[in-house]
Design an enzyme around this catalytic site. Structure first.
Site, PDB file in Angstrom:
ATOM      1  N   PRO A 109       0.653  -1.244  -0.054  1.00 28.11           N
ATOM      2  CA  PRO A 109      -0.206  -0.004   0.026  1.00 28.11           C
ATOM      3  C   PRO A 109       0.733   1.349   0.109  1.00 28.11           C
ATOM      4  O   PRO A 109       1.793   1.418   0.611  1.00 28.11           O
ATOM      5  CB  PRO A 109      -1.007  -0.195   1.234  1.00 28.11           C
ATOM      6  CG  PRO A 109      -0.160  -1.179   2.104  1.00 28.11           C
ATOM      7  CD  PRO A 109       0.511  -2.065   1.232  1.00 28.11           C
ATOM      8  N   ASN A 110       0.374   2.276  -1.065  1.00 28.51           N
ATOM      9  CA  ASN A 110       0.845   3.519  -0.778  1.00 28.51           C
ATOM     10  C   ASN A 110       2.234   3.667  -1.488  1.00 28.51           C
ATOM     11  O   ASN A 110       2.560   4.385  -1.912  1.00 28.51           O
ATOM     12  CB  ASN A 110       1.047   4.418   0.555  1.00 28.51           C
ATOM     13  CG  ASN A 110      -0.465   4.046   1.558  1.00 28.51           C
ATOM     14  OD1 ASN A 110      -1.311   4.758   0.845  1.00 28.51           O
ATOM     15  ND2 ASN A 110      -0.158   3.488   2.622  1.00 28.51           N
ATOM     16  N   ARG A 136       5.260  11.012  -2.330  1.00 26.66           N
ATOM     17  CA  ARG A 136       4.908  10.457  -1.274  1.00 26.66           C
ATOM     18  C   ARG A 136       6.145  10.931  -0.213  1.00 26.66           C
ATOM     19  O   ARG A 136       7.217  10.276  -0.304  1.00 26.66           O
ATOM     20  CB  ARG A 136       4.510   9.167  -1.008  1.00 26.66           C
ATOM     21  CG  ARG A 136       4.276   8.537   0.187  1.00 26.66           C
ATOM     22  CD  ARG A 136       4.115   7.043   0.159  1.00 26.66           C
ATOM     23  NE  ARG A 136       4.056   6.643   1.669  1.00 26.66           N
ATOM     24  CZ  ARG A 136       4.263   5.374   1.914  1.00 26.66           C
ATOM     25  NH1 ARG A 136       4.794   4.566   1.473  1.00 26.66           N
ATOM     26  NH2 ARG A 136       3.887   4.999   3.254  1.00 26.66           N
ATOM     27  N   TYR A 173      11.208   8.755   1.701  1.00 25.14           N
ATOM     28  CA  TYR A 173      11.233   7.628   0.505  1.00 25.14           C
ATOM     29  C   TYR A 173      11.964   8.325  -0.608  1.00 25.14           C
ATOM     30  O   TYR A 173      12.061   7.147  -1.544  1.00 25.14           O
ATOM     31  CB  TYR A 173       9.733   7.253   0.167  1.00 25.14           C
ATOM     32  CG  TYR A 173       9.090   6.732   1.499  1.00 25.14           C
ATOM     33  CD1 TYR A 173       9.474   5.614   2.096  1.00 25.14           C
ATOM     34  CD2 TYR A 173       8.059   7.511   1.897  1.00 25.14           C
ATOM     35  CE1 TYR A 173       8.912   4.926   3.314  1.00 25.14           C
ATOM     36  CE2 TYR A 173       7.259   6.959   3.267  1.00 25.14           C
ATOM     37  CZ  TYR A 173       7.752   5.970   3.936  1.00 25.14           C
ATOM     38  OH  TYR A 173       7.263   5.145   4.813  1.00 25.14           O
ATOM     39  N   ASN A 230       8.133  -5.486  -0.405  1.00 24.14           N
ATOM     40  CA  ASN A 230       7.993  -4.330   0.170  1.00 24.14           C
ATOM     41  C   ASN A 230       6.570  -4.236   0.550  1.00 24.14           C
ATOM     42  O   ASN A 230       5.775  -3.814  -0.277  1.00 24.14           O
ATOM     43  CB  ASN A 230       8.580  -3.153  -0.667  1.00 24.14           C
ATOM     44  CG  ASN A 230       8.314  -1.867   0.397  1.00 24.14           C
ATOM     45  OD1 ASN A 230       7.741  -2.022   1.428  1.00 24.14           O
ATOM     46  ND2 ASN A 230       8.884  -0.653   0.058  1.00 24.14           N
ATOM     47  N   ALA A 274       3.034  -0.572   4.803  1.00 26.19           N
ATOM     48  CA  ALA A 274       2.369  -0.722   6.262  1.00 26.19           C
ATOM     49  C   ALA A 274       2.172  -2.248   6.700  1.00 26.19           C
ATOM     50  O   ALA A 274       1.990  -2.554   7.847  1.00 26.19           O
ATOM     51  CB  ALA A 274       1.574   0.141   6.731  1.00 26.19           C
ATOM     52  N   ASP A 315       1.580 -15.702   7.339  1.00 26.65           N
ATOM     53  CA  ASP A 315       1.410 -17.203   7.116  1.00 26.65           C
ATOM     54  C   ASP A 315       1.414 -17.416   5.632  1.00 26.65           C
ATOM     55  O   ASP A 315       1.780 -18.489   5.276  1.00 26.65           O
ATOM     56  CB  ASP A 315       0.016 -17.339   7.178  1.00 26.65           C
ATOM     57  CG  ASP A 315      -0.475 -17.112   9.013  1.00 26.65           C
ATOM     58  OD1 ASP A 315       0.757 -17.363   9.459  1.00 26.65           O
ATOM     59  OD2 ASP A 315      -1.360 -17.304   9.333  1.00 26.65           O
ATOM     60  N   GLU A 375      12.614  -9.447   2.185  1.00 22.21           N
ATOM     61  CA  GLU A 375      11.824  -8.175   2.663  1.00 22.21           C
ATOM     62  C   GLU A 375      12.692  -6.859   2.187  1.00 22.21           C
ATOM     63  O   GLU A 375      14.161  -6.959   2.358  1.00 22.21           O
ATOM     64  CB  GLU A 375      11.649  -8.014   3.949  1.00 22.21           C
ATOM     65  CG  GLU A 375      11.333  -6.864   4.902  1.00 22.21           C
ATOM     66  CD  GLU A 375      11.242  -7.077   6.324  1.00 22.21           C
ATOM     67  OE1 GLU A 375      11.963  -7.917   7.092  1.00 22.21           O
ATOM     68  OE2 GLU A 375      10.648  -6.255   7.170  1.00 22.21           O
ATOM     69  N   HIS A 404      12.734  -2.596   2.423  1.00 16.35           N
ATOM     70  CA  HIS A 404      12.362  -1.160   2.542  1.00 16.35           C
ATOM     71  C   HIS A 404      13.219  -0.039   1.863  1.00 16.35           C
ATOM     72  O   HIS A 404      14.365  -0.193   2.076  1.00 16.35           O
ATOM     73  CB  HIS A 404      12.361  -1.122   4.055  1.00 16.35           C
ATOM     74  CG  HIS A 404      11.169  -2.045   4.667  1.00 16.35           C
ATOM     75  ND1 HIS A 404       9.956  -2.190   4.516  1.00 16.35           N
ATOM     76  CD2 HIS A 404      11.351  -3.066   5.301  1.00 16.35           C
ATOM     77  CE1 HIS A 404       9.186  -3.148   5.153  1.00 16.35           C
ATOM     78  NE2 HIS A 404      10.305  -3.946   5.569  1.00 16.35           N
ATOM     79  N   ARG A 409      12.762   4.321  12.935  1.00 16.23           N
ATOM     80  CA  ARG A 409      11.540   5.279  12.989  1.00 16.23           C
ATOM     81  C   ARG A 409      10.490   4.841  14.097  1.00 16.23           C
ATOM     82  O   ARG A 409      11.006   4.631  15.121  1.00 16.23           O
ATOM     83  CB  ARG A 409      10.663   4.946  11.243  1.00 16.23           C
ATOM     84  CG  ARG A 409      11.769   5.558  10.144  1.00 16.23           C
ATOM     85  CD  ARG A 409      11.119   5.239   8.933  1.00 16.23           C
ATOM     86  NE  ARG A 409       9.930   6.111   8.851  1.00 16.23           N
ATOM     87  CZ  ARG A 409       9.039   5.986   7.762  1.00 16.23           C
ATOM     88  NH1 ARG A 409       9.353   4.934   7.104  1.00 16.23           N
ATOM     89  NH2 ARG A 409       7.866   6.789   7.738  1.00 16.23           N
TER      90      ARG A 409
HETATM   91  C1  DQA Z   1       8.365   1.162   3.931  1.00 15.23           C
HETATM   92  C2  DQA Z   1       8.209   1.282   5.270  1.00 15.23           C
HETATM   93  C3  DQA Z   1       6.863   1.054   6.098  1.00 15.23           C
HETATM   94  O1  DQA Z   1       7.269   1.227   7.430  1.00 15.23           O
HETATM   95  C4  DQA Z   1       5.783   2.113   5.732  1.00 15.23           C
HETATM   96  O2  DQA Z   1       4.612   1.811   6.146  1.00 15.23           O
HETATM   97  C5  DQA Z   1       5.874   2.124   3.886  1.00 15.23           C
HETATM   98  C6  DQA Z   1       7.318   1.985   3.154  1.00 15.23           C
HETATM   99  C7  DQA Z   1       9.534   1.685   3.164  1.00 15.23           C
HETATM  100  O3  DQA Z   1       9.773   1.099   1.979  1.00 15.23           O
HETATM  101  O4  DQA Z   1      10.306   2.216   3.907  1.00 15.23           O
HETATM  102  O5  DQA Z   1       4.774   2.093   3.588  1.00 15.23           O
HETATM  103  O6  DQA Z   1       7.730  -0.220   3.751  1.00 15.23           O
END
Ligand code: DQA
Length: 145
Positions: free
Chosen positions: A12-13, A20, A25, A77, A80, A90, A101, A103, A110
């Protein structure tokens, strides 16, 4: 033979990257990152399948698809959902495909609510805090799996 495939799944986002919170970011858009991954993937002999959804269930379906399609690895990624989703946790445990993972920021530096990662508990590796370069480093690690 076709190049091994890497799924790059974005939660998301992340469709809003570039505008953003650029101070956190960076200024690269998701399309910019896809382009960088495709260039590096071509050098490494890997095909990139990049996707984004704001919906948790889509990410879960794509993790299942990764296994069904025999992809080499998933870069995830989860945005949130990283910090909330036992369902994603799961799903990663339910497949044999390795998940890395990713980010852009470093969640550990943070707010406290970002310090728990349900993804990280079951991922084989994590790359964070390098901006768009986190994805490239993760791809390089996936190439070695
Ligand atoms: C994120 C870090 C997450 O905490 C956050 O909710 C994001 C972006 C990152 O890429 O730094 O949406 O995954």
């Amino acid at each position: 033979m076709a190049d091994p495939v890497i799924f790059v799944l974005n939660g998301p986002n992340l469709n809003l990257l570039g505008m953003r919170e650029p101070e956190i970011y960076g200024h690269d858009t998701l399309d910019d990152i896809a382009g960088m991954l495709e260039d590096r993937g071509a050098e490494l002999g890997l095909a990139i399948d990049m996707r984004q959804s704001n919906h948790e269930g889509h990410l879960i379906d794509w993790l299942h698809e990764a296994q069904a399609e025999g992809v080499k690895a998933v870069l995830l990624n989860a945005g949130a959902y990283t910090h909330t989703s036992i369902a994603l946790h799961d799903a990663i445990k339910s497949i044999r495909t390795p998940v890395i993972e990713v980010h852009l920021s470093d969640p550990m530096k943070r707010e406290a609510f970002r310090h728990t990662s349900y993804v990280g508990m079951v991922a084989v590796d994590c790359v964070s805090g390098l901006g768009a370069k986190s994805y490239i480093v993760a791809l390089e690690r996936a190439a070695k799996l």
